[in-house]
Design a protein around this motif. Structure first.
Motif, PDB file in Angstrom:
ATOM      1  N   ASP A 169       0.606  -1.292  -0.172  1.00 56.84           N
ATOM      2  CA  ASP A 169      -0.237   0.328  -0.438  1.00 56.84           C
ATOM      3  C   ASP A 169       1.052   1.492  -0.247  1.00 56.84           C
ATOM      4  OD1 ASP A 169      -2.488  -1.301  -0.272  1.00 56.84           O
ATOM      5  OD2 ASP A 169      -2.548  -1.320   2.086  1.00 56.84           O
ATOM      6  N   CYS A 226       0.806   4.228  -2.796  1.00 59.22           N
ATOM      7  CA  CYS A 226       0.889   5.540  -2.553  1.00 59.22           C
ATOM      8  C   CYS A 226       1.964   6.568  -2.770  1.00 59.22           C
ATOM      9  CB  CYS A 226       0.075   6.040  -1.102  1.00 59.22           C
ATOM     10  SG  CYS A 226      -0.603   4.869  -0.338  1.00 59.22           S
ATOM     11  N   TRP A 246       1.630   6.711  -6.311  1.00 60.17           N
ATOM     12  CA  TRP A 246       0.551   8.147  -6.730  1.00 60.17           C
ATOM     13  C   TRP A 246       1.267   9.489  -6.829  1.00 60.17           C
ATOM     14  CZ3 TRP A 246      -4.404   6.180  -3.739  1.00 60.17           C
ATOM     15  CH2 TRP A 246      -4.621   4.365  -4.116  1.00 60.17           C
ATOM     16  N   THR A 275       2.824  10.304   2.366  1.00 60.86           N
ATOM     17  CA  THR A 275       2.277   8.284   1.616  1.00 60.86           C
ATOM     18  C   THR A 275       0.968   7.738   2.049  1.00 60.86           C
ATOM     19  OG1 THR A 275       3.414   6.915   2.496  1.00 60.86           O
ATOM     20  CG2 THR A 275       4.035   8.075   0.902  1.00 60.86           C
ATOM     21  N   ALA A 276       0.576   7.394   2.609  1.00 64.34           N
ATOM     22  CA  ALA A 276      -0.519   6.716   3.872  1.00 64.34           C
ATOM     23  C   ALA A 276      -1.479   8.072   4.593  1.00 64.34           C
ATOM     24  CB  ALA A 276      -0.082   5.890   4.299  1.00 64.34           C
ATOM     25  N   PRO A 277      -2.300   8.689   3.487  1.00 64.58           N
ATOM     26  CA  PRO A 277      -2.649   8.570   2.423  1.00 64.58           C
ATOM     27  C   PRO A 277      -1.520   9.877   1.556  1.00 64.58           C
ATOM     28  CG  PRO A 277      -4.248   9.120   3.365  1.00 64.58           C
ATOM     29  CD  PRO A 277      -3.296   9.011   5.050  1.00 64.58           C
TER      30      PRO A 277
END
Length: 202
Positions: free
Chosen positions: A18, A22, A25, A40-42
Motif C-alpha cells: 500500500d 501511494c 501516486w 504517502t498513507a494517504p
C-alpha cells in the motif's frame, strides 16, 4: 456451536504494498501535474498553490454540474464532492457569496485554500484500494492544460470563451446546497452524510 474466525489482519507485506502504491501516486501527481503532495498513507494534495477546492455534498455537486456543464476537475470521496477551482478562490468566496445574495445562509459548503490539504484521489486508471476512497469523476488534464481549466473569478461575470466560470459554478453549488439542506429538513434525515454546518473556510 459454530466457531467465529476473526478476520486475518493485514500483513506487513500488504502495508508495504500500500505504501509503495501511494508513493507511486504521489510521484504521478508531482511529475504529471506539477502538484505538491504530502505523506504517502494517504497521499495528500496541498491546496492554495495550484488550486483551491470547494467541498459540497455529493448530491448538490452532481446537480450543480448538470447545470454548469464545464467545471474543471472533480473528485468524489464518500458523500462529499471536491471541485477544484483556481488558487485564491477560497479567499474570494465570502465576497462572491454576498454578491450573489447567499451571504449568511447556512450551506454545507467548505472552501479549502492556502495551507489546506485534501486526500489525493486515485490517479486516472488506478484502482481504489478500499471502499469510499477518493476517486476522480472528472480527472485533471496534463500539466500544460491544468490552469486554464480551473474555474476562476475574473471580475464579477462570465469569463467568456470556453473556460469555466467561478461565478456560475458558485451560484449553482450554493443553490443546490440550499436545496439539499431544505430536503434534509423536510425529511428529517441527512442526505449528504454530514450534519448541517455554516460555511467554513480553511
Amino acid at each position: 456451536m459454530a466457531l467465529t474466525v476473526p478476520p486475518t489482519p493485514p500483513s506487513f507485506a500488504d502495508d508495504r504494498k500500500d505504501r509503495d502504491e501511494c508513493a507511486r501516486w504521489a510521484r504521478w501527481y508531482e511529475r504529471e501535474l506539477g502538484w505538491a503532495t504530502e505523506g504517502t498513507a494517504p497521499v495528500r494534495l496541498l491546496t492554495g498553490l495550484r488550486f483551491d477546492v470547494l467541498e459540497v455534498p455529493a448530491a448538490a455537486g452532481r446537480a450543480a454540474l448538470r447545470r454548469v456543464g464545464r467545471s474543471g476537475p472533480v473528485a468524489l470521496a464518500g458523500a462529499r464532492m471536491s471541485l477544484l477551482v483556481a488558487a485564491g478562490s477560497a479567499d474570494e468566496l465570502p465576497g462572491l457569496l454576498d454578491w450573489l445574495e447567499w451571504g449568511g445562509v447556512a450551506l454545507s459548503l467548505t472552501a479549502v485554500g492556502t495551507d489546506g490539504r485534501i486526500t489525493a484521489p486515485v490517479p486516472p486508471g488506478g484502482v481504489p484500494s478500499r471502499s469510499g476512497a477518493a476517486v476522480w469523476l472528472r480527472p485533471p488534464g496534463p500539466r500544460h492544460e491544468g490552469e486554464p481549466e480551473l474555474p476562476a473569478l475574473v471580475g464579477l461575470g462570465s469569463r467568456g470563451g470556453g473556460a469555466p466560470d467561478l461565478v456560475r459554478l458558485v451560484d449553482a453549488v450554493a443553490t443546490e446546497c440550499h436545496r439539499v439542506r431544505l430536503m434534509r429538513a423536510r425529511t428529517g434525515r441527512s442526505t449528504d452524510g454530514s450534519t448541517a454546518q455554516p460555511l467554513a473556510f480553511s
